[in-house]
Design a protein around this motif. Structure first.
Motif, mmCIF file in Angstrom:
data_model
loop_
_atom_site.group_PDB
_atom_site.id
_atom_site.type_symbol
_atom_site.label_atom_id
_atom_site.label_comp_id
_atom_site.label_asym_id
_atom_site.label_seq_id
_atom_site.Cartn_x
_atom_site.Cartn_y
_atom_site.Cartn_z
ATOM 1 N N GLY A 26 -19.223 29.325 25.702
ATOM 2 C CA GLY A 26 -19.043 27.873 25.605
ATOM 3 C C GLY A 26 -20.345 27.185 25.231
ATOM 4 N N PRO A 29 -22.814 21.113 26.590
ATOM 5 C CA PRO A 29 -24.150 20.883 27.135
ATOM 6 C C PRO A 29 -24.605 21.969 28.122
ATOM 7 C CG PRO A 29 -22.813 18.899 27.302
ATOM 8 C CD PRO A 29 -21.916 19.963 26.771
ATOM 9 N N ALA A 30 -23.681 22.490 28.921
ATOM 10 C CA ALA A 30 -24.065 23.515 29.905
ATOM 11 C C ALA A 30 -24.483 24.798 29.197
ATOM 12 C CB ALA A 30 -22.906 23.788 30.870
ATOM 13 N N GLU A 49 -18.707 30.427 21.019
ATOM 14 C CA GLU A 49 -18.025 29.125 21.043
ATOM 15 C C GLU A 49 -16.732 29.239 20.247
ATOM 16 O OE1 GLU A 49 -18.176 25.967 22.397
ATOM 17 O OE2 GLU A 49 -16.430 25.616 21.106
ATOM 18 N N LYS A 50 -15.664 28.696 20.833
ATOM 19 C CA LYS A 50 -14.367 28.847 20.167
ATOM 20 C C LYS A 50 -14.213 27.937 18.947
ATOM 21 C CE LYS A 50 -11.735 25.933 23.397
ATOM 22 N NZ LYS A 50 -11.652 24.697 22.642
ATOM 23 N N ARG A 55 -17.978 19.068 16.309
ATOM 24 C CA ARG A 55 -16.611 18.969 16.814
ATOM 25 C C ARG A 55 -16.557 17.863 17.873
ATOM 26 N NH1 ARG A 55 -18.222 19.590 21.312
ATOM 27 N NH2 ARG A 55 -18.751 21.413 22.530
ATOM 28 N N CYS A 59 -15.182 12.316 25.870
ATOM 29 C CA CYS A 59 -16.259 11.963 26.792
ATOM 30 C C CYS A 59 -16.566 10.479 26.644
ATOM 31 C CB CYS A 59 -17.500 12.799 26.445
ATOM 32 S SG CYS A 59 -18.818 12.686 27.661
ATOM 33 N N GLY A 60 -17.324 9.938 27.587
ATOM 34 C CA GLY A 60 -17.772 8.551 27.486
ATOM 35 C C GLY A 60 -19.066 8.437 26.706
ATOM 36 N N GLY A 62 -22.110 8.718 27.600
ATOM 37 C CA GLY A 62 -23.205 7.988 28.249
ATOM 38 C C GLY A 62 -24.100 8.911 29.070
ATOM 39 N N ARG A 117 -20.470 12.694 21.382
ATOM 40 C CA ARG A 117 -20.529 14.141 21.628
ATOM 41 C C ARG A 117 -20.342 14.905 20.318
ATOM 42 N NH1 ARG A 117 -19.643 15.790 26.919
ATOM 43 N NH2 ARG A 117 -19.866 17.871 26.042
ATOM 44 N N ALA A 141 -13.346 33.423 24.024
ATOM 45 C CA ALA A 141 -13.326 34.426 25.092
ATOM 46 C C ALA A 141 -11.948 34.422 25.735
ATOM 47 C CB ALA A 141 -14.402 34.105 26.119
ATOM 48 N N ASP A 312 -18.911 22.148 33.919
ATOM 49 C CA ASP A 312 -17.558 21.854 34.405
ATOM 50 C C ASP A 312 -16.843 23.089 34.935
ATOM 51 O OD1 ASP A 312 -17.927 19.224 33.709
ATOM 52 O OD2 ASP A 312 -16.270 19.108 32.288
ATOM 53 N N GLY A 324 -21.198 13.966 34.028
ATOM 54 C CA GLY A 324 -21.179 15.434 34.034
ATOM 55 C C GLY A 324 -22.064 16.095 32.994
ATOM 56 N N ILE A 325 -22.549 15.320 31.996
ATOM 57 C CA ILE A 325 -23.361 15.944 30.943
ATOM 58 C C ILE A 325 -24.687 16.418 31.535
ATOM 59 C CG2 ILE A 325 -24.462 15.621 28.699
ATOM 60 C CD1 ILE A 325 -22.529 13.277 28.189
#
Ligand code: FAD
Length: 438
Positions: A26, A29-30, A49-50, A55, A59-60, A62, A117, A141, A312, A324-325
Motif C-alpha cells: 500500500g 501516506p503510511a 500498490e494496487k 490516483r 479524504c478531506g 487537510g 490526495r 496483495a 488505517d 489520519g494522514i
C-alpha cells in the motif's frame, strides 16, 4: 494473531517475482512514509500498490501542523506551488464563529497545509522512490505468505491487468493497505468493535471566493435532516488554493443507533452556507465519495509474526478529530525505525525484541491520548458532537478555546512551555496507560 494455513510453497502457478528486506503493501501516506524511512536507513524495500499514480483517495485533504511536521521530517519541500497553507481553524457553532490560530510551539510548525490526495500521495511515493524504495504498481496483495511456523515471509499478490499470481518474499512485511486491512484480517487481527468508528464523505466544489481562505472551516452544529437532532460530527470546507474547496462531513457511528443519511445531512448543511460560496450541484467538481475512518488504534496487535500494521490498517486515525494522514505517516516512520533496527540482528528473539518496540513506541506516543480520546468519542462526541465542547462559556475564553484546539489536534510542547501545555500534558499523563487488553 491467529494461525492461518501454511501457504509456503504455494499451491498455484506462482513465481517468486522479487525479494526485498521489507515488503510494504500500500502506497498511501503510511506505506510511502515507511518505505521512505526504510530506504533512508539503507534497507532494501519494495512497495506494492494496487493502483497507478496519480490516483484519487477519498479524504478531506487537510493537514494540521503535526502532519506538516511529518512532511518536514521526510524532507518534502512544502514551499512550492500547489501547497495551500492554513493559519488555523474557524469553528462555526450556530451564530458564533471562533477563530483559532495554530499555536507557535517549539516542536511543530505554526501552519497547516491542504493539497488534494491526487497530488499528495504521488509526491510522497516519488519521494520514497528517490530515497531508494522500489515501487511496483498495479500489484494487489491477496494475502500474507507464511512459513511452516505461521510466520509471515512475504505476500501473495496478483499483478497487472491480467491478474497474474505473484509471490514476493521478505523477512518483514509492513501492511499499509488502509481500511481494508486485508493482510491483518488474514492473520486474525480483527477490529476492536468497542473503539470508535466514523464514516465521512467529501466532494470538491469550484469556489473561487473560499478557495484562498487562510483558515480551515469547521461547522460543529450539524443537524439530522429530518428530526433536527444534533449529530455527532462536523462539516468542513477546506480551501485548496486552486479555485476549489474540499467539502465534506464526518460522523461517528453510534452503536445501536441508525446512522443518518449522510448525503441528506450534507445537503441540509450546505443549504445553510451562503449561495455565493457555490456549494451546490452546479458548483460541484466531481462526484460525492465516502469511506470509513478506523480510529483509536482499533486493530491489534500492531506487530505479530513478521507483520507490522501501520496507518488505517492499524486504525491509527485520531478519535479526537478524525485526522489520519499525519498518524499514517508517523506510524510508518516508527515502524520503519523498528524494522531497520530489527534487520541488524539475526532472526530470533533479539530481532523480535526490536520489532516489539514498534507497538511499544506507538503506545508511548499515543496510548494515553488515544485512550482519553476513545472515551471522549464514545461518551461525549458520539452523543452530541462538538457542540457541547464549543459552548459559549468556552468559546468566549481564548485560553480555553486554545487549549481545546490543542487537545483535539494533539499539539503540545513536552516539556511544557506554557500553562496550556502543562494542563494538557498532565491530563494525558493522569490517564491510565492502555494495557494489552484495553
Ligand atoms: C472522507 C474522508 C475525509 C478525510 N479527511 C482527512 C483529512 O482532512 N485529514 C486527515 O489527516 N485525514 C483525513 N482522513 C483520513 C485519511 O484519509 C486516512 O487516515 C489516511 O489516508 C490513511 O493513510 P493510509 O496510508 O493508512 O491508507 P490509505 O491512504 O487508504 O492508503 C492505502 C493504500 O493501499 C493501497 N492498497 C489497498 N489494498 C491494497 C492491496 N491489497 N494491495 C496493494 N495495495 C493496496 C491503496 O490503493 C492505497 O494506495 C479522511 C478520511 C475520509 C474517508
Amino acid at each position: 494473531m491467529a494461525d492461518v494455513d501454511n501457504v509456503s510453497g504455494g499451491d498455484g502457478p506462482e513465481d517468486v517475482a522479487a525479494d526485498a528486506q521489507v515488503v510494504v503493501v500500500g502506497a498511501g501516506p503510511a506505506g510511502s512514509s515507511a518505505a521512505y524511512h526504510l530506504a533512508r536507513a539503507g534497507v532494501d524495500v519494495l512497495l506494492l500498490e494496487k493502483d497507478d499514480f496519480p490516483r484519487e483517495k477519498v479524504c478531506g485533504d487537510g493537514l494540521t501542523p503535526r502532519g506538516v511536521h511529518q512532511l518536514l521530517r521526510m524532507g518534502v519541500d512544502v514551499s512550492g506551488e500547489g501547497w495551500h497553507r492554513s493559519r488555523g481553524m474557524r469553528w462555526v457553532v450556530g451564530d458564533r464563529e471562533v477563530l483559532i490560530d495554530w499555536p507557535g510551539l517549539a516542536r511543530f510548525p505554526d501552519f497547516g497545509l491542504t493539497r488534494t490526495r491526487h497530488d499528495f500521495d504521488e509526491i510522497l511515493v516519488r519521494h520514497a522512490q528517490t530515497a531508494g524504495a522500489r515501487l511496483h504498481t498495479r500489484v494487489k496483495a491477496t494475502g500474507p505468505l507464511t512459513d511452516r511456523t505461521g510466520r509471515v515471509v512475504g505476500v501473495r499478490a496478483v499483478a497487472g491487468p491480467g491478474g497474474t499470481p505473484v509471490t514476493y518474499r521478505a523477512p518483514l512485511v509492513i501492511a499499509a493497505d488502509g481500511t481494508s486491512a486485508r493482510l491483518a484480517v488474514a492473520l486474525g487481527a480483527h477490529r476492536d468493535k468497542a473503539r470508535p468508528m466514523a464514516t465521512a464523505l467529501r466532494r470538491y466544489y469550484r469556489s473561487p471566493i473560499r478557495s484562498h481562505e487562510e483558515y480551515l472551516e469547521l461547522w460543529a452544529d450539524l443537524r439530522h435532516p429530518s428530526t433536527g437532532d444534533r449529530l455527532p460530527g462536523y462539516g468542513w470546507v477546506f480551501p485548496l488554493g486552486d479555485g476549489r474547496v474540499n467539502v465534506g462531513l464526518g460522523m461517528l457511528t453510534r452503536p445501536h443507533k441508525k446512522s443518518p443519511d449522510l448525503r441528506a445531512t450534507l445537503n441540509a448543511w450546505l443549504a445553510r452556507t451562503p449561495p455565493e460560496w457555490g456549494l451546490d450541484d452546479k458548483g460541484a467538481d466531481g462526484p460525492l465519495r465516502s469511506a470509513a475512518l478506523p480510529m483509536g488504534l482499533n486493530r491489534r496487535p500492531q506487530y505479530g509474526r513478521g507483520l507490522l500494521l501501520v496507518g488505517d490498517s492499524a486504525g491509527t486515525i485520531s478519535p479526537w478529530n478524525g485526522e489520519g494522514i499525519c498518524q499514517a505517516m508517523e506510524s510508518g516512520e516508527v515502524a520503519a525505525e523498528a524494522a531497520a533496527l530489527a534487520l541488524t540482528r539475526p532472526a530470533g528473539p533479539a530481532r523480535e525484541r526490536a520489532l516489539q518496540g514498534y507497538p511499544a513506541e506507538l503506545n508511548r506516543r499515543w496510548g494515553r491520548y488515544y485512550r482519553l480520546g476513545n472515551f471522549a468519542a464514545t461518551y461525549i462526541l458520539s452523543r452530541s458532537g462538538f457542540q457541547p465542547l464549543l459552548n459559549r462559556y468556552i468559546t468566549e475564553r481564548p485560553a480555553l478555546v486554545g487549549g481545546l484546539a490543542r487537545l483535539l489536534t494533539h499539539l503540545t510542547d513536552d516539556p511544557s512551555h506554557d500553562a496550556i501545555d502543562h494542563v494538557l500534558n498532565t491530563l494525558i499523563r493522569l490517564t491510565p496507560a492502555p494495557t494489552a487488553r484495553r
